[in-house]
Design a protein around this motif. Structure first.
Motif, PDB file in Angstrom:
ATOM      1  N   UNK A  16      49.159  53.466  30.138  1.00 10.74           N
ATOM      2  CA  UNK A  16      48.602  52.115  30.135  1.00 10.74           C
ATOM      3  C   UNK A  16      47.087  52.212  30.018  1.00 10.74           C
ATOM      4  N   UNK A  17      46.578  52.410  28.806  1.00  6.37           N
ATOM      5  CA  UNK A  17      45.138  52.591  28.616  1.00  6.37           C
ATOM      6  C   UNK A  17      44.304  51.391  29.047  1.00  6.37           C
ATOM      7  N   UNK A  18      44.911  50.224  29.074  1.00  6.52           N
ATOM      8  CA  UNK A  18      44.189  49.028  29.472  1.00  6.52           C
ATOM      9  C   UNK A  18      43.795  48.996  30.933  1.00  6.52           C
ATOM     10  N   UNK A  19      44.287  49.953  31.711  1.00  8.45           N
ATOM     11  CA  UNK A  19      43.941  49.995  33.136  1.00  8.45           C
ATOM     12  C   UNK A  19      42.595  50.672  33.382  1.00  8.45           C
ATOM     13  N   UNK A  20      41.990  51.244  32.349  1.00  5.91           N
ATOM     14  CA  UNK A  20      40.707  51.917  32.499  1.00  5.91           C
ATOM     15  C   UNK A  20      39.637  51.214  31.673  1.00  5.91           C
ATOM     16  N   UNK A  21      38.412  51.256  32.180  1.00  5.55           N
ATOM     17  CA  UNK A  21      37.256  50.812  31.404  1.00  5.55           C
ATOM     18  C   UNK A  21      36.185  51.895  31.498  1.00  5.55           C
ATOM     19  N   UNK A  22      35.379  52.000  30.465  1.00  4.72           N
ATOM     20  CA  UNK A  22      34.271  52.943  30.430  1.00  4.72           C
ATOM     21  C   UNK A  22      32.995  52.250  30.890  1.00  4.72           C
ATOM     22  N   UNK A  23      32.006  53.067  31.232  1.00  7.92           N
ATOM     23  CA  UNK A  23      30.724  52.512  31.669  1.00  7.92           C
ATOM     24  C   UNK A  23      30.072  51.699  30.552  1.00  7.92           C
ATOM     25  N   UNK A  24      30.165  52.174  29.310  1.00  2.00           N
ATOM     26  CA  UNK A  24      29.546  51.446  28.198  1.00  2.00           C
ATOM     27  C   UNK A  24      30.220  50.098  27.976  1.00  2.00           C
ATOM     28  N   UNK A  25      31.555  50.069  28.074  1.00  2.00           N
ATOM     29  CA  UNK A  25      32.288  48.804  27.907  1.00  2.00           C
ATOM     30  C   UNK A  25      31.895  47.816  28.999  1.00  2.00           C
ATOM     31  N   UNK A  26      31.856  48.282  30.232  1.00  2.00           N
ATOM     32  CA  UNK A  26      31.569  47.389  31.347  1.00  2.00           C
ATOM     33  C   UNK A  26      30.124  46.919  31.318  1.00  2.00           C
ATOM     34  N   UNK A  27      29.204  47.805  30.971  1.00  2.00           N
ATOM     35  CA  UNK A  27      27.792  47.437  30.917  1.00  2.00           C
ATOM     36  C   UNK A  27      27.558  46.285  29.953  1.00  2.00           C
ATOM     37  N   UNK A  28      28.297  46.277  28.864  1.00  2.00           N
ATOM     38  CA  UNK A  28      28.122  45.237  27.851  1.00  2.00           C
ATOM     39  C   UNK A  28      28.761  43.915  28.246  1.00  2.00           C
ATOM     40  N   UNK A  29      29.556  43.902  29.311  1.00  5.10           N
ATOM     41  CA  UNK A  29      30.292  42.694  29.674  1.00  5.10           C
ATOM     42  C   UNK A  29      29.967  42.161  31.065  1.00  5.10           C
ATOM     43  N   UNK A  30      29.040  42.767  31.755  1.00  6.61           N
ATOM     44  CA  UNK A  30      28.683  42.267  33.085  1.00  6.61           C
ATOM     45  C   UNK A  30      28.233  40.812  32.985  1.00  6.61           C
ATOM     46  N   UNK A  31      28.781  39.993  33.858  1.00  5.02           N
ATOM     47  CA  UNK A  31      28.435  38.576  33.860  1.00  5.02           C
ATOM     48  C   UNK A  31      29.325  37.711  33.004  1.00  5.02           C
ATOM     49  N   UNK A  32      30.256  38.325  32.258  1.00  2.12           N
ATOM     50  CA  UNK A  32      31.179  37.537  31.439  1.00  2.12           C
ATOM     51  C   UNK A  32      32.083  36.706  32.347  1.00  2.12           C
ATOM     52  N   UNK A  33      32.295  35.446  31.993  1.00  2.00           N
ATOM     53  CA  UNK A  33      33.145  34.571  32.787  1.00  2.00           C
ATOM     54  C   UNK A  33      34.562  35.128  32.865  1.00  2.00           C
ATOM     55  N   UNK A  34      35.107  35.123  34.065  1.00  2.00           N
ATOM     56  CA  UNK A  34      36.460  35.617  34.263  1.00  2.00           C
ATOM     57  C   UNK A  34      36.539  37.094  34.551  1.00  2.00           C
TER      58      UNK A  34
END
Length: 296
Positions: A16-34
């Motif tokens: 289930x690859x969707x259970x992990x996020x990378x630092x680069x992915x998360x950094x680009x989405x901090x503050x996104x609604x939801x």
């Protein structure tokens, strides 16, 4: 609306690859609604000296009822998430210190209540800091509490209890503690390897050893030196059995290994005995074994 999965190439091999996020992915989405980021640490001081921008904090003891010493019930879970402003349909990304041990425990509790979208930041707090990504000293502002529904906790799919482990010979118990703890070294020597040390919630046992017949799978063998999850091929080489109950001292290391078995390897029947050695080792008359796997 659900947040899109991280399509990082290194995640694609997992069940289930969707259970992990990378630092680069998360950094680009901090503050996104939801999207909510939750830090859950063994060392409670760490959040105060720097955390991911906008990250909420859950301490491990907030997930335990102080009266029953059990996982909080539906009302307690609802109150906690409502205070943090987390909604039932929100995506929650967990991270923390010590290779995400308590972060995985928090995710496991969310799973007991059926929260639809929970993920882990691969590499955890240490990985984020090593990459020198942005941090904040300010607590996350919860502009308005949510109204998280009261949901019944379902222990059946992801949790095991002491009677079942003691009475069912078909269960493969997996001990993920250190070799010192598994082999039964005196408590003062094994204490350095416990999950919380002298921190809040630390529980010791009067007897040392392991559950009779348990297989030893040290949690550190499943994590790279940089704190990332090992490849699926590496993990499958050491995974003892599909039908298994995982335990540690009080549940954090077990939760990390459960996450690996359940979501990275796809062993959906994997469960946690969160009472762990702190319960088994303190029970009168409960059988124990000492020594290493090699000595059996």
């Amino acid at each position: 609306m659900a947040i899109a999965f991280d399509n990082h190439p290194s995640f694609r091999e997992y069940a289930e690859p969707g259970r992990l996020v990378s630092a680069s992915w998360l950094s680009a989405r901090l503050g996104v609604k939801g999207l909510h980021v939750v830090e859950c640490n063994e060392d409670s001081v760490l959040y105060n000296i720097g955390h991911l921008p906008s990250a909420l904090r859950i301490n491990p003891d907030e997930l335990i009822d102080p009266t029953t010493l059990d996982i909080i019930d539906g009302e307690g879970f609802s109150a906690l998430l409502s205070r943090l402003g987390i909604g039932r349909d929100d995506t929650v990304v967990f991270y923390g210190d010590r290779s995400n041990r308590w972060a995985c425990f928090a995710l496991w509790v969310f799973e007991l209540f059926g929260h639809p979208d929970t993920r882990i930041l691969d590499g955890g707090r240490e990985g984020w800091m090593q990459e020198e990504r942005d941090t904040s000293l300010s607590p996350a502002l919860v502009l308005s509490p949510s109204h998280y529904p009261v949901c019944e906790r379902d222990d059946s799919d992801a949790r095991a209890f002491v009677d079942e482990l003691a009475d069912d010979d078909s269960i493969t118990a997996i001990d993920v503690r250190s070799a010192a703890e598994f082999s039964g070294l005196p408590s003062e020597q094994a204490a350095a390897h416990s999950e919380l040390g002298s921190g809040p919630g630390a529980v010791t046992a009067r007897r040392q050893g392991h559950v009779p017949g348990a297989k030893h799978l040290p949690w550190k063998s499943l994590i790279t030196p940089s704190g990332m999850f090992r490849s699926r091929k590496e993990l499958e080489k050491v995974w003892p059995a599909q039908s298994s109950v995982i335990y540690s001292q009080v549940g954090a290391r077990a939760a990390l290994v459960w996450f690996i078995g359940r979501f990275l390897l796809g062993h959906t029947e994997t469960r946690i005995y969160d009472g762990g050695w702190s319960e088994w080792g303190n029970m009168v008359g409960m059988p124990i074994e000492t020594g290493s796997d090699a000595e059996k």
